[in-house]
Design an enzyme around this catalytic site. Structure first.
Site, PDB file in Angstrom:
ATOM      1  N   LYS A   1      36.621  32.619  41.724  1.00 26.78           N
ATOM      2  CA  LYS A   1      37.912  32.823  41.052  1.00 26.78           C
ATOM      3  C   LYS A   1      38.245  34.286  40.788  1.00 26.78           C
ATOM      4  CE  LYS A   1      34.990  30.108  40.261  1.00 26.78           C
ATOM      5  NZ  LYS A   1      33.652  30.655  40.403  1.00 26.78           N
ATOM      6  N   ARG A   2      37.223  35.047  40.468  1.00 30.92           N
ATOM      7  CA  ARG A   2      37.536  36.436  40.131  1.00 30.92           C
ATOM      8  C   ARG A   2      38.036  37.251  41.319  1.00 30.92           C
ATOM      9  NH1 ARG A   2      32.978  39.541  41.616  1.00 30.92           N
ATOM     10  NH2 ARG A   2      31.302  38.152  42.256  1.00 30.92           N
TER      11      ARG A   2
END
Length: 508
Positions: free
Chosen positions: A272-273
């Site tokens: 996600k990052r």
RNA sequence: GGCGCAUUCGUCUAGCGGCCUAGGACACGUCCCUCUCAAGGACGAGAUCACGGGUUCGAAUCCCGUAUGCGCUACCA
């Protein structure tokens, strides 16, 4: 075609496995929106199934009650369907090997675990997670390899009974051999060998009665007659555990093919990052499913030394595990954009318009009346089709076709090497000539405007630039005559008058 | 720390011992086309094939070691 020509056979030699029909599965955990990396693994499984005429199965690995996310299964199916990855067995379609949700197959895992305990290949463990955590920290502090210390490995039935009468709920751990090695021939990575001493007694069945991935995938792959397990490379280290269980259970293991991971720009596993990671986000960002299919398949797989654009049909026809790469790859957004442009340009005009419509409805200024007029949209779209890379940018490109009032900085009207007065003049003369033109067709517009530039002592580009800004409020647009033609006589004339008025307010 | 895997232009890749003074694509630069922006075309720059040893007449390709990176190392998957 020789799909696995390079793979020296160890499994092939075993009687009965060679002609087995291909049965592969995509087994996601419903913990959120489907990520591109997982979807790619699903694609490779699907591709192998379709290439060989085999079966593609969707199985939901919902064995972690704490991580389960509502709606995740729907998201997964939505992503799969968007890409056209249809499953032959699984949720909503059924099949002969269901149920396809692991949470509905608990008895099977418990039975396998019980059997292994009875055989002496597994045992009950009553260690608390606190104790385990402490043990791990201690191991790390002493720079020892972390792993279960096997405290419960030789508990007697009596001791077990005592612990349980005290209210303790045990987990079931696999009794890993203390010597020997476990090896397998990965269809992509080749031979991989592990010393059994480096594998700890892992948990197979949790205290809540749910299996861990290790047990569940072995039991189900066997029960569902899976022939090939294609999964992410991050599973390679766990494979010997699975092999050990197959052996203890007396089952023939499937063939394994681990595919390399998709990496973020920093070369670590995509997460996600790193920004957009769900296939559905790419859909929402205006990428075509055919683009994603092509692009994702070509991360880690290649047809030859030059093919970049390849259809789904050709992918199915030519897919083989042998042409899979083994290095993790960074997801290259710029190339994705380029490829999406290629696919967009290849769309039939009406198809393009149809696909853009929902984005327009969503992204055009709220002042624009909805629903949009489909015919009008269809006339505009050809002007921007070859200029768009993502469906989401179309609204910005065609905004001036819909809006009543243009917003732009008046000095923008003044073209290169011109000034306020020459621009004013150009606008005035253009307006008066255009007013006399009844039909704003492309050809007539050009026949009028081109000579006019010369008459005004301007280069065609200068005049066109002034008119472009006046009529669209933009400096980069589709070709002027086409644009004016679609805009129509009334609107063009009105905007020309407005431009004149605005420029007059600018001090010289 | 242990174990496993990987290592070719910035990025995605081709390459399975001689065709490689390493090919293609994206991105980048220059030029052409052109009313702007795109698209298209041409050209260019960009990789001592991670490093060091072998094997071989010959290695990006095979073997060993090193380095680096990544993955796993949960009662997550």
């Amino acid at each position: 075609m020789h799909p696995q020509r390079r793979i020296p056979s160890s499994f092939d030699g075993r009687i009965g496995t060679m002609m087995q029909p291909v049965r592969v599965r995509f087994a996601p955990s419903p913990t959120g929106r489907p990520q591109v990396g997982n979807i790619r693994t699903a694609m490779f499984n699907w591709l192998l199934a379709r290439h060989t005429g085999g079966t593609f199965i969707l199985r939901i690995e919902d064995t972690d009650v704490t991580r389960k996310v509502g709606g995740a299964v729907e998201y997964i199916m939505e992503g799969l369907r968007w890409l056209g990855l249809d499953w032959d067995e699984g949720p909503e379609v059924g099949g002969d090997y269901g149920p396809y949700f692991q949470s509905q197959r608990l008895a099977l895992y418990q039975e396998a675990a019980r059997r292994l305990v009875e055989q002496g290949d597994a045992y009950y463990c009553y260690c608390s997670s606190e104790r385990l955590e402490e043990m791990r920290q201690d191991q790390v502090a002493r720079k020892q390899p972390p792993g279960y210390d096997r405290r419960c490995r030789s508990l007697t039935p009596l001791e077990c009974a005592q612990k349980e009468s005290g209210g303790l709920r045990p987990v079931v751990r696999f009794r890993v051999p203390e010597s020997g090695q476990t090896r397998f021939r990965d269809l992509i990575y080749g031979d991989v060998v592990f010393e059994n001493t480096t594998i700890d007694d892992f948990v197979m069945l949790k205290s809540d009665g749910y299996p861990t991935y290790h047990l569940a995938n072995v039991v189900d792959d066997r029960a569902m007659k899976i022939s090939h397990v294609i999964r992410g490379e991050d599973w390679i280290s766990s494979t010997p555990r699975h092999l050990l269980m197959y052996k203890a259970l007396g089952y023939e293991p499937p063939q394994y093919a681990h595919n390399p991971l998709i990496l973020g720009p920093d070369r670590s596993k995509l997460s996600k990052r790193h920004g957009a990671v769900s296939i559905l986000e790419y859909r929402d960002q205006g990428y075509l499913p055919e683009t994603m299919f092509n692009f994702i398949a070509l991360i880690g797989w290649s047809l030859d030394d030059k093919t970049e654009i390849i259809s789904r049909e050709d992918l199915v026809k030519n897919f083989s595990l042998e042409r899979m790469g083994k290095t993790g790859a960074i997801f290259n957004r710029e190339k994705l954009d380029w490829m999406n442009g290629v696919y967009i340009r290849g769309l039939a005009p009406d198809d393009f318009a149809r696909r853009v419509l929902p984005f327009l409805e969503k992204d055009l200024p709220t002042a624009v009346r909805r629903p949009l007029h489909a015919d009008y949209v269809r006339r505009i779209m050809p002007l921007v089709q070859e200029r768009t890379k993502r469906l989401t940018e179309v609204a910005g490109l065609v905004k001036f076709f819909f809006v009543d009032e243009l917003e732009y900085d008046p000095p923008l009207l003044i073209a290169k090497n011109m000034d306020r007065s020459t621009t004013l003049k150009a606008l005035e003369v253009s307006l008066s000539r255009l007013e006399k033109l009844a039909d704003f067709s492309e050809a007539l517009l050009e026949a009028l405007l081109r000579p006019l530039a010369e008459e005004l002592g301007l280069k065609a580009g200068q005049l066109f630039s002034v008119l472009r800004t006046a009529v669209t409020g933009e400096t980069a647009t589709p070709p002027l005559f086409q644009t004016m033609s679609v805009l129509g006589r009334d609107r063009c004339l009105k905007r020309l008058q407005e431009a004149l008025a605005r420029l007059r307010t600018v001090s010289s």
